[in-house]
Scaffold this motif. Structure first.
Motif, PDB file in Angstrom:
ATOM      1  N   GLY A  17      69.738  45.394  67.251  1.00  0.00           N
ATOM      2  CA  GLY A  17      70.108  43.980  67.176  1.00  0.00           C
ATOM      3  C   GLY A  17      71.300  43.669  68.076  1.00  0.00           C
ATOM      4  N   GLN A  18      72.253  44.576  68.104  1.00  0.00           N
ATOM      5  CA  GLN A  18      73.415  44.380  68.991  1.00  0.00           C
ATOM      6  C   GLN A  18      72.976  44.394  70.454  1.00  0.00           C
ATOM      7  N   ALA A  19      72.049  45.275  70.754  1.00  0.00           N
ATOM      8  CA  ALA A  19      71.561  45.349  72.138  1.00  0.00           C
ATOM      9  C   ALA A  19      70.878  44.044  72.548  1.00  0.00           C
ATOM     10  N   VAL A  20      70.095  43.500  71.629  1.00  0.00           N
ATOM     11  CA  VAL A  20      69.402  42.227  71.895  1.00  0.00           C
ATOM     12  C   VAL A  20      70.431  41.128  72.171  1.00  0.00           C
ATOM     13  N   LEU A  21      71.479  41.122  71.373  1.00  0.00           N
ATOM     14  CA  LEU A  21      72.514  40.098  71.540  1.00  0.00           C
ATOM     15  C   LEU A  21      73.237  40.267  72.874  1.00  0.00           C
ATOM     16  N   LEU A  22      73.514  41.505  73.228  1.00  0.00           N
ATOM     17  CA  LEU A  22      74.214  41.771  74.497  1.00  0.00           C
ATOM     18  C   LEU A  22      73.377  41.290  75.682  1.00  0.00           C
ATOM     19  N   VAL A  23      72.084  41.555  75.631  1.00  0.00           N
ATOM     20  CA  VAL A  23      71.199  41.135  76.731  1.00  0.00           C
ATOM     21  C   VAL A  23      71.231  39.617  76.856  1.00  0.00           C
ATOM     22  N   ALA A  24      71.164  38.930  75.734  1.00  0.00           N
ATOM     23  CA  ALA A  24      71.146  37.460  75.777  1.00  0.00           C
ATOM     24  C   ALA A  24      72.474  36.914  76.286  1.00  0.00           C
ATOM     25  N   LEU A  25      73.582  37.515  75.834  1.00  0.00           N
ATOM     26  CA  LEU A  25      74.898  37.006  76.236  1.00  0.00           C
ATOM     27  C   LEU A  25      75.168  37.271  77.715  1.00  0.00           C
ATOM     28  N   SER A  26      74.744  38.416  78.202  1.00  0.00           N
ATOM     29  CA  SER A  26      75.072  38.780  79.583  1.00  0.00           C
ATOM     30  C   SER A  26      74.451  37.797  80.569  1.00  0.00           C
ATOM     31  N   GLY A  27      73.265  37.303  80.270  1.00  0.00           N
ATOM     32  CA  GLY A  27      72.643  36.344  81.178  1.00  0.00           C
ATOM     33  C   GLY A  27      73.315  34.992  81.127  1.00  0.00           C
ATOM     34  N   SER A  28      73.834  34.645  79.941  1.00  0.00           N
ATOM     35  CA  SER A  28      74.438  33.325  79.781  1.00  0.00           C
ATOM     36  C   SER A  28      75.780  33.218  80.466  1.00  0.00           C
ATOM     37  N   PHE A  29      76.325  34.343  80.864  1.00  0.00           N
ATOM     38  CA  PHE A  29      77.674  34.365  81.404  1.00  0.00           C
ATOM     39  C   PHE A  29      77.791  33.527  82.666  1.00  0.00           C
ATOM     40  N   PHE A  30      76.708  33.478  83.451  1.00  0.00           N
ATOM     41  CA  PHE A  30      76.810  32.846  84.765  1.00  0.00           C
ATOM     42  C   PHE A  30      76.447  31.374  84.747  1.00  0.00           C
ATOM     43  N   LEU A  31      76.141  30.862  83.572  1.00  0.00           N
ATOM     44  CA  LEU A  31      75.913  29.428  83.484  1.00  0.00           C
ATOM     45  C   LEU A  31      77.250  28.749  83.296  1.00  0.00           C
ATOM     46  N   GLU A  32      77.518  27.789  84.098  1.00  0.00           N
ATOM     47  CA  GLU A  32      78.828  27.144  83.996  1.00  0.00           C
ATOM     48  C   GLU A  32      78.759  26.014  82.981  1.00  0.00           C
TER      49      GLU A  32
END
Lengths: 720, 385
Positions: A17-32
């Motif tokens: 579950g933590q891995a799933v969350l990390l994947v989702a958060l990492s992509g969102s980082f570059f949205l301003e």
């Protein structure tokens, strides 16, 4: 059997579950979207919890009960302060909720909530950014999510409940050791095959799903940027375009499906018709008068359309560049992926999006024409024969009295300005009643004579306007100065002129054959009004005079910069992503169907050819035998063919026979069993002959069967 | 496809009958493949695939994303939709594969007695060549019982491996009982779809009556029976008299104390061990047993007494009127009698066996006061339950 404990399975579920969350958060980082700090904190916390989960377990449960209240207050406040913008506060809300769930010891229901939140983040990021990283994220997300759900399934206990993970005494080394001991290579390979199967099926669905040309609005509010690049706004001061030139980032990528595209196309974005000492700007009338159209397809039926062929130019316009969209002088149609609000400036023939896109915008042009001629505008007639208009250009205040189209003949007044202009015109050798083409040529020669190109140009002080001081100084300059100077000189000579900013040329990506237009390709040039042709492009900047020709010609002559660096390779993956995924539509489906059809036809015709050859040889052999009577010669051909056919038939026969033997017995037993079930023989007194026969067939050895058991079953069915 | 197993069908070879999901039941591979494809779309009777809560959520999300994708033409949404659809399909396929190759059969202990747990064994094997089987739940129960018991196989079952699940069944009433596998359920692999295969794999058993506490004074009957008769000399342990040693007497029978006292060898004469062998007679007449509860108690009493007498080697025979008399030699004979008791119903036949009528050690059962059951012989009441 050495199996994982329930608590260990639950721990694995939690980590996935933590891995799933990390994947989702990492992509969102570059949205301003103003959430970068929150995302950073979330990622750090999740990583810490993965490395050391014990503190997570020790968080008092009271905290989790009171925290939602504070979260709710924060979220509502964020929405209220956002001032109508829903996307950014919604995004932040989802991240907060995901973090809240991520830092808990979760039940399976809470795992599902985390999965949904992460999925939402992932999809929103993908839709807004449309980047190739979405595919990578999806490929990482899918197995982690599947693994988590699989672990939930395995961890279910006898009573349906699932044990929560226990991290007291937890050590990564121990868990990994236990997992390694329990590792089964068959399950691992099955998992890989499963993943490949899922990916393959997804691709198949993606290709086969019907696309409808609805062009409806996006289901999400579009991501917009607050600012654009300085050289592409309604007001461009000297130095604005130059400031972009030091940036090597890509401003747009241009995919071409046209014969002989030009090696150095001019991408016209902004027309600045009004001059003032310090720069150029869009006059109020031009800025005010535009048509607002809301659609996804725009046809341009004005006089002087683009080329007749249906060549397609797809521009992937990066975010935060400008609301003005790049285009050639003429084209037939512009399409977007979705409904878009467009401002069409008919006076200057530029088009502007409603807002500055923050992410890549896809523009598809048809029939682009790069001949450097813009047709006459709707209000250009008064300009023909109009003398120059002398105005005080110390500031743009004069525009209250001078409006388009007269702004295109506005020249700085004042004795010093006039002196410099007159001297320049004399030096250029301009005469009365010279054609516009000649005037243009003379002025360009004058400006370029003895001057070079330099981004750093020191303009001497004086009373005249800056650009005229530069003209008089004879010093090297950059595109803005050359273009600005040319516009003023042309206007002084009575030729309406205006400045245009945009991009010119670009690098050619040698991997996927498309233009990579960088910020350093930003440029300023001019348009002059030729009474016979319309607005003609003039580029007075040194080095831009000679047309390098088409891409092929320029490559052959070494006049085109071909980029084959690693960076270009990575960029080509991006264009592939845009081409094959983002832009995939009905026409691509038709193309693939055509390809499949032609491949099938090709295969079929190859097979037909082989058969034809075989038949030809056979006919030849038959004729040979009939004429000579010599069988031995053709025996070789016959043996191979007959042997081949016999081999296939024998194999098939043996396989069928074997299967028949193996299945016969079980089939007959099943028939008997079906009869017993259907007729419910239990309860019938023993000794009924028919029942005994059927039971013997069902349960007894084959040696005890009656002759022709199938027939006996049929008879018994009638009897019973 | 499930089969009924019937106990005691004469003349048959031992039935080692494994049940299976019935996917590939035909002869032709093509026919099987077509059938399987059809079954995937239209499951056969008894096969159900329903989405779980997680699965329903996934379907809702898929519909939402799909609607947005078709409306907006966003290929990112199409990509996500494709992934969801393939997940659902692969989940269904794997769920189907999980059942494929599974074989199971039910076995149970010999004895089932009211109120006492008896083991029921569910043997499972995975006949697949490469793929393991996970997370199967077998729903077991009885025909008469309320509710269903779930047996969860929560370990991985590798290809070619066997496994056994145990269940302890506590019958609550005497008689014939059917233990069933009502179906199999699995949410493998991701918990989206709950696939169930239902039918009845039945194993019939006979439940013996419960054991009950009772009182029974059998030696009183024995002593009274032996009263007035000569005590026979034999090889028992009870001393009757001493006599002078005769040639041929066993040295073990010499009474050394008496020999020392009297100065000459004395031999012990002991009584012959008399073996009291009772016979039990059960009369299920409705006239006698008007009260159902008393009748049940009688069956329990008879069964418990028979077992206890057998353990003490004091049970000669057992007879239920209307059924064949069972001469008790081996344990199986006792089981036969207990089976008879298990399936006994009250009837009005009143048949009596002429031979048993005259056996003096025949224990009969009659209703007593306040719902009790009395055991009597010719001389009177010997016991009560």
């Amino acid at each position: 059997m050495d199996r994982l404990e329930q608590a260990e399975l639950s721990a694995i579920r939690w980590f996935l579950g933590q891995a799933v969350l990390l994947v989702a958060l990492s992509g969102s980082f570059f949205l301003e979207l103003g959430a970068n700090l929150l995302i950073s904190v979330a990622i750090v916390l999740v990583l810490i919890s993965c490395m050391s989960p014990r503190p997570v377990e020790n968080i008092p449960s009271m905290l989790w009960r009171i925290l939602p209240g504070f979260l709710l207050i924060g979220i509502v406040t964020d929405f209220l302060l956002a001032g109508g913008d829903l996307l950014a506060p919604l995004f932040r809300m989802v991240i907060l909720l995901s973090l809240y769930r991520g830092m808990q010891i979760r039940t399976p229901r809470e795992d599902l909530q985390l999965l949904l939140l992460s999925l939402f983040l992932l999809i929103v990021t993908g839709v807004l950014s449309q980047e190739v990283t979405f595919a990578i994220q999806l490929l990482a997300f899918a197995p982690a999510a599947m693994g988590m759900l699989f672990a939930v399934n395995l961890a279910a206990q006898d009573n349906g409940s699932i044990k929560e993970p226990v991290f007291k005494g937890f050590r990564w080394g121990l868990l990994l050791h236990r997992v390694r001991r329990r590792f089964d290579y068959r399950t691992f390979y099955s998992g890989i095959l499963l993943f490949l199967l899922m990916t393959g099926m997804s691709l198949l669905f993606f290709i086969l799903m019907p696309r409808f040309d609805i062009g409806a609005a996006l289901p999400f509010p579009r991501l917009k940027a607050s600012t654009s690049l300085s050289g592409f706004t309604d007001r461009v001061e000297y130095g604005d375009v130059v400031s972009i030139l030091e940036d090597d980032g890509i401003a747009m990528r241009v995919d071409v499906e046209a014969p002989d595209p030009p090696a150095r196309p001019y991408w016209r974005m902004l027309v600045l018709d009004a001059y003032y000492d310090g720069g150029f700007l869009v006059s109020p009338r031009v800025a005010r008068e535009h048509r607002e159209v809301d659609h996804y397809r725009f046809e341009f039926t004005h006089p002087g359309r683009g080329v007749a062929d249906q060549s397609i130019w797809t521009i992937y316009f990066e975010g935060s560049v400008s609301s003005y969209l790049p285009a050639s002088e003429r084209f037939n149609e512009l399409r977007f992926n979705n409904r878009t609000t467009l401002h069409l400036h008919d006076l200057t023939r530029v088009h502007q999006a409603d807002e500055i896109n923050a992410t890549t915008l896809s523009l598809r042009y048809t029939g682009m024409q790069f001949d450097g001629v813009v047709p006459f505008g709707i209000d250009d007639d008064p300009l023909l024969g109009m003398p120059p208009v002398y105005v005080d250009t110390s500031g743009p205040e004069y525009l209250k009295d001078v409006a388009y189209p007269s702004t295109q003949l506005s020249v700085p007044g004042g004795p010093e300005n006039q002196r410099i202009l007159r001297a320049a015109l004399d030096q250029a050798g301009l005469r009365e009643a010279m054609p516009v083409e000649k005037i243009t040529e003379r002025l360009v020669d004058f400006l370029q004579a003895g001057r070079g190109y330099s981004l750093q140009s020191r303009i001497p002080d004086g009373e005249a306007d800056r650009v005229l001081r530069w003209v008089e100084s004879g010093r090297p300059g950059h595109c803005e100065l050359y273009a600005g100077a040319f516009v003023l000189l042309a206007r002084s000579a009575g030729v309406p002129a205006r400045m245009v900013t945009g991009f010119v040329g670009g690098d050619w990506n040698g991997f996927e054959n498309y233009y990579m237009v960088r910020h350093r390709n930003a440029h300023a040039w001019c348009e002059v009004l030729d009474p016979h042709r319309g607005w003609v492009r003039v580029d007075p900047t040194p080095g831009y005079g000679l047309d390098p020709g088409s891409v092929d010609e320029a490559m052959a002559g070494g006049r085109l910069s071909i980029d084959r660096t690693f960076g270009a390779y990575l960029d080509s993956l991006r264009i592939l992503w845009f081409r094959r995924v983002i832009q995939f539509d009905q026409s691509d489906q038709e193309e693939m169907a055509e390809l499949a059809k032609s491949a099938g036809l090709k295969g079929f015709s190859w097979f037909k050819e082989i058969l034809g050859r075989v038949k030809k040889r056979w006919d030849r052999d038959v004729e040979f035998v009939s004429t000579t009577g010599d069988w031995m010669k053709v025996l070789k051909d016959g043996v191979i063919v007959i042997g081949f056919c016999a081999g296939i038939l024998t194999t098939v026969f043996l396989m069928l026979r074997k299967r028949r033997v193996a299945h016969y017995e079980s089939r007959v037993r099943r028939q008997a069993g079906r009869l017993l079930r259907e007729r419910d023989l239990r309860g019938l007194p023993s000794g009924v002959p028919e029942a005994e026969v059927v039971e013997r067939i069902r349960y007894g050895p084959v040696s005890a069967w009656p002759a022709d058991p199938v027939a006996r079953i049929r008879d018994c069915r009638k009897a019973l | 496809m499930f089969r009924r197993i019937r106990n005691g069908v004469p003349g048959m070879a031992e039935k080692l009958d494994w049940a299976d999901p019935g996917y590939f039941s035909g002869e032709s591979r093509i026919g099987n493949s077509v059938r399987v494809l059809v079954q995937l779309i239209r499951p056969p009777r008894g096969h159900r695939t329903i989405p779980t809560k997680t699965g329903s959520m996934l379907i809702l999300v898929t519909i939402g994303v799909g609607t947005a994708a078709f409306n907006s033409g966003q290929n990112i949404l199409y990509l996500a939709l494709s992934m969801f659809l393939s997940t659902i399909l692969v989940s269904g396929l794997l769920s189907w594969l999980n059942f494929k190759g599974c074989r199971w059969k039910l076995d149970c202990g010999r004895h089932f007695r009211v109120g006492e747990p008896s083991p029921v064994y569910l043997e499972i094997k995975n006949t697949k060549r490469y793929l393991p089987t996970y997370a199967l739940t077998f729903l077991t129960g009885t025909k008469s019982g309320k509710g269903t018991h779930s047996l969860l196989l929560n370990e991985r079952m590798d290809p070619g491996c066997h496994n056994r699940l145990d269940w302890y069944f506590v019958p609550d009433r005497r008689g014939r009982e059917s233990i069933q596998i009502k179906g199999m359920v699995s949410c493998y692999p991701f918990g989206f779809l709950k696939k169930s295969i239902s039918d009845s794999y039945t194993k019939e058993v006979i439940v013996w009556p419960a054991r009950v506490p009772y009182q029974f004074s059998g030696d009183k009957a024995g002593r009274r029976w032996q009263f007035g008769k000569h005590r026979r000399k034999g090889d028992g342990v009870e001393l009757i008299s001493l006599r002078d040693y005769r040639s041929g007497d066993s040295l073990r029978r010499i009474h050394w104390k008496a020999t020392a006292r009297l100065g000459k060898l004395q031999t012990r004469e002991t009584e012959q061990e008399h073996h009291q062998a009772f016979s039990i007679l059960v009369d299920p007449s409705r006239i006698l047993w008007a009260n159902e509860e008393q009748f049940e108690r009688m069956c329990s009493f008879a069964g418990t007494l028979a077992e206890d007498l057998y353990q003490h080697d004091q049970l000669q025979s057992a007879h239920v009127l209307g059924m064949k008399r069972v001469v008790v030699g081996a344990i199986e004979d006792l089981y036969t009698f207990l089976d008879q008791l298990g399936t006994l119903d009250r009837d009005g036949s009143g048949e009596q066996s002429p031979a048993m009528e005259h056996s003096p050690l025949t224990v009969r059962f009659i209703p007593g006061p306040e719902g009790t059951v009395l055991a009597r012989m010719e001389e009177g009441i010997l016991g009560q339950a």
